[in-house]
Design a protein around this motif. Structure first.
Motif, PDB file in Angstrom:
ATOM      1  N   LEU A 117       0.935  -1.211   0.090  1.00  0.00           N
ATOM      2  CA  LEU A 117      -0.091  -0.026  -0.035  1.00  0.00           C
ATOM      3  C   LEU A 117       0.965   1.198   0.089  1.00  0.00           C
ATOM      4  O   LEU A 117       0.685   2.164  -0.636  1.00  0.00           O
ATOM      5  N   VAL A 118       1.878   1.243   0.971  1.00  0.00           N
ATOM      6  CA  VAL A 118       2.720   2.466   1.227  1.00  0.00           C
ATOM      7  C   VAL A 118       3.633   2.851  -0.257  1.00  0.00           C
ATOM      8  O   VAL A 118       3.665   3.901  -0.641  1.00  0.00           O
ATOM      9  N   SER A 119       3.980   1.522  -0.823  1.00  0.00           N
ATOM     10  CA  SER A 119       4.843   1.574  -1.847  1.00  0.00           C
ATOM     11  C   SER A 119       4.105   2.221  -3.223  1.00  0.00           C
ATOM     12  O   SER A 119       4.788   2.455  -4.311  1.00  0.00           O
ATOM     13  N   SER A 120       2.851   1.806  -3.038  1.00  0.00           N
ATOM     14  CA  SER A 120       2.016   2.162  -4.343  1.00  0.00           C
ATOM     15  C   SER A 120       2.066   3.623  -4.857  1.00  0.00           C
ATOM     16  O   SER A 120       1.625   3.742  -6.172  1.00  0.00           O
ATOM     17  N   GLY A 121       2.195   4.361  -4.045  1.00  0.00           N
ATOM     18  CA  GLY A 121       2.184   5.829  -4.258  1.00  0.00           C
ATOM     19  C   GLY A 121       0.699   6.434  -4.431  1.00  0.00           C
ATOM     20  O   GLY A 121       0.290   7.526  -4.709  1.00  0.00           O
ATOM     21  N   LEU A 122      -0.319   5.585  -3.878  1.00  0.00           N
ATOM     22  CA  LEU A 122      -1.696   5.938  -4.000  1.00  0.00           C
ATOM     23  C   LEU A 122      -1.983   6.281  -2.546  1.00  0.00           C
ATOM     24  O   LEU A 122      -1.286   6.098  -1.630  1.00  0.00           O
ATOM     25  N   PRO A 123      -3.158   7.372  -2.269  1.00  0.00           N
ATOM     26  CA  PRO A 123      -3.339   7.548  -0.908  1.00  0.00           C
ATOM     27  C   PRO A 123      -3.406   6.228   0.047  1.00  0.00           C
ATOM     28  O   PRO A 123      -4.195   5.479  -0.189  1.00  0.00           O
ATOM     29  N   CYS A 124      -2.808   6.506   0.991  1.00  0.00           N
ATOM     30  CA  CYS A 124      -2.835   5.596   2.070  1.00  0.00           C
ATOM     31  C   CYS A 124      -3.251   5.948   3.473  1.00  0.00           C
ATOM     32  O   CYS A 124      -3.347   5.266   4.404  1.00  0.00           O
ATOM     33  N   ASP A 125      -3.765   7.234   3.543  1.00  0.00           N
ATOM     34  CA  ASP A 125      -4.287   7.758   4.857  1.00  0.00           C
ATOM     35  C   ASP A 125      -5.800   7.108   5.109  1.00  0.00           C
ATOM     36  O   ASP A 125      -6.070   7.033   6.147  1.00  0.00           O
ATOM     37  N   ARG A 126      -6.651   6.656   4.088  1.00  0.00           N
ATOM     38  CA  ARG A 126      -7.788   5.741   4.262  1.00  0.00           C
ATOM     39  C   ARG A 126      -7.685   4.727   3.210  1.00  0.00           C
ATOM     40  O   ARG A 126      -7.538   4.905   1.984  1.00  0.00           O
ATOM     41  N   PHE A 127      -7.821   3.439   3.712  1.00  0.00           N
ATOM     42  CA  PHE A 127      -7.990   2.428   2.536  1.00  0.00           C
ATOM     43  C   PHE A 127      -8.740   1.250   3.185  1.00  0.00           C
ATOM     44  O   PHE A 127      -8.911   1.162   4.371  1.00  0.00           O
ATOM     45  N   CYS A 128      -8.964   0.271   2.207  1.00  0.00           N
ATOM     46  CA  CYS A 128      -9.702  -0.879   2.785  1.00  0.00           C
ATOM     47  C   CYS A 128      -9.050  -2.120   2.371  1.00  0.00           C
ATOM     48  O   CYS A 128      -8.571  -2.065   1.089  1.00  0.00           O
ATOM     49  N   PHE A 129      -8.924  -3.114   3.061  1.00  0.00           N
ATOM     50  CA  PHE A 129      -8.023  -4.281   2.699  1.00  0.00           C
ATOM     51  C   PHE A 129      -9.381  -5.422   2.377  1.00  0.00           C
ATOM     52  O   PHE A 129     -10.164  -5.548   3.252  1.00  0.00           O
ATOM     53  N   GLU A 130      -9.139  -5.862   1.069  1.00  0.00           N
ATOM     54  CA  GLU A 130     -10.213  -6.730   0.805  1.00  0.00           C
ATOM     55  C   GLU A 130      -9.814  -8.106   0.522  1.00  0.00           C
ATOM     56  O   GLU A 130     -10.474  -9.334   0.335  1.00  0.00           O
ATOM     57  N   GLY A 131      -8.071  -8.495   0.627  1.00  0.00           N
ATOM     58  CA  GLY A 131      -7.769  -9.771   0.743  1.00  0.00           C
ATOM     59  C   GLY A 131      -8.159 -10.367  -0.460  1.00  0.00           C
ATOM     60  O   GLY A 131      -7.906  -9.645  -1.566  1.00  0.00           O
ATOM     61  N   PHE A 132      -8.246 -11.470  -0.406  1.00  0.00           N
ATOM     62  CA  PHE A 132      -8.546 -12.683  -1.605  1.00  0.00           C
ATOM     63  C   PHE A 132      -9.916 -12.448  -1.893  1.00  0.00           C
ATOM     64  O   PHE A 132     -10.899 -12.651  -1.134  1.00  0.00           O
ATOM     65  N   LEU A 133     -10.249 -12.129  -3.161  1.00  0.00           N
ATOM     66  CA  LEU A 133     -11.662 -12.140  -3.771  1.00  0.00           C
ATOM     67  C   LEU A 133     -12.229 -13.598  -3.891  1.00  0.00           C
ATOM     68  O   LEU A 133     -11.499 -14.468  -4.012  1.00  0.00           O
ATOM     69  N   PRO A 134     -13.441 -13.565  -3.665  1.00  0.00           N
ATOM     70  CA  PRO A 134     -14.183 -15.072  -4.076  1.00  0.00           C
ATOM     71  C   PRO A 134     -13.778 -15.458  -5.387  1.00  0.00           C
ATOM     72  O   PRO A 134     -13.850 -14.517  -6.341  1.00  0.00           O
ATOM     73  N   GLN A 135     -13.210 -16.584  -5.669  1.00  0.00           N
ATOM     74  CA  GLN A 135     -12.888 -17.477  -6.988  1.00  0.00           C
ATOM     75  C   GLN A 135     -14.068 -17.277  -7.957  1.00  0.00           C
ATOM     76  O   GLN A 135     -13.638 -16.983  -9.140  1.00  0.00           O
ATOM     77  N   LYS A 136     -15.302 -17.627  -7.538  1.00  0.00           N
ATOM     78  CA  LYS A 136     -16.068 -18.037  -8.570  1.00  0.00           C
ATOM     79  C   LYS A 136     -17.495 -17.175  -7.857  1.00  0.00           C
ATOM     80  O   LYS A 136     -17.820 -16.147  -8.067  1.00  0.00           O
TER      81      LYS A 136
END
Length: 227
Positions: A117-136
């Motif tokens: 997240l921090v290395s992405s260069g995108l805003p990281c003051d507010r974020f949501c962690f989605e983890g692995f999406l459902p495969q199907k």
């Protein structure tokens, strides 16, 4: 006491001194894969008993573990890499231990999502962690629920599904949405590719990604829409 102990996602030097001490002092170490964790413990000269505790047996082993804790034992939980409970076993045991009046402490330490997240260069003051999406089942519905998300989004993904997932993101969020694909965090071949979803799709279509993947996607830009 139940200690939830992060372990390195790549570089062994990311192990904290406190984590080493806790794993040495605990009466028992619970491991997602005792073979993987055996290598870790040997590296740090930690001579302690390992017991298997993973998503396939946690519902059967948790009750006896809680009884051990109630009897006064100190138990440490580790996963194959990173922080237990973050897309790894850990939540169920922590919940049951707390319900039984056991103190649970989680040590700060390694996890893949925050560096990506921090290395992405995108805003990281507010974020949501989605983890692995459902495969199907439920995957499309879940993605649709994120269409209006304004926070930066963090996803884990298999290298074999990266292009497909990026294409789905482009359909939902637009192919000009900024994103970052970070792979092999804290390992020798760590790499971050940044750009629009369209650019990332083109890159990884040409060059298939390898290793463990974290995808970071910018949230919806409300200000841009109002202009």
């Amino acid at each position: 006491m139940l200690y939830i102990v992060p372990t390195p996602v790549g570089n062994m030097e990311d192990m904290t001194l406190r984590a080493i001490r806790i794993l040495k002092e605990a009466d028992l170490v619970l491991a997602e894969d005792t073979r993987t964790s055996g290598i870790l413990l040997k590296h740090f000269d930690i001579q302690n008993r390992l017991m298997s505790h993973h998503k396939f047996n946690e519902h059967g082993t948790t009750a006896s573990i809680v009884e051990r804790l109630k009897a006064g034992q100190t138990i440490a939980l580790i996963s194959d890499a990173g922080t237990p409970g973050i897309s790894d076993p850990g939540f169920f045991l922590a919940r049951e231990a707390i319900a039984a009046g056991i103190e649970v402490q989680t040590l700060p330490g390694a996890t893949a999502c925050i560096p990506a997240l921090v290395s992405s260069g995108l805003p990281c003051d507010r974020f949501c962690f989605e983890g692995f999406l459902p495969q199907k089942k439920g995957r499309q519905t879940h993605l649709e629920s994120l269409r209006e998300e304004t926070r930066t989004m963090v996803f884990y993904e298999s290298p074999y599904r990266v292009v497909k997932t990026l294409q789905q993101f482009a359909t939902i969020f637009g192919d000009d949405r900024k994103a970052s694909v970070c792979r092999e965090i804290s390992k020798v071949h760590e790499e971050s590719k940044r750009g629009t979803l369209a650019e990332l799709i083109a890159h990884f279509t040409e060059k298939a990604p390898k290793g463990e993947i974290v995808i970071v996607v910018a949230g919806k830009n409300i200000k841009k829409e109002k202009i």
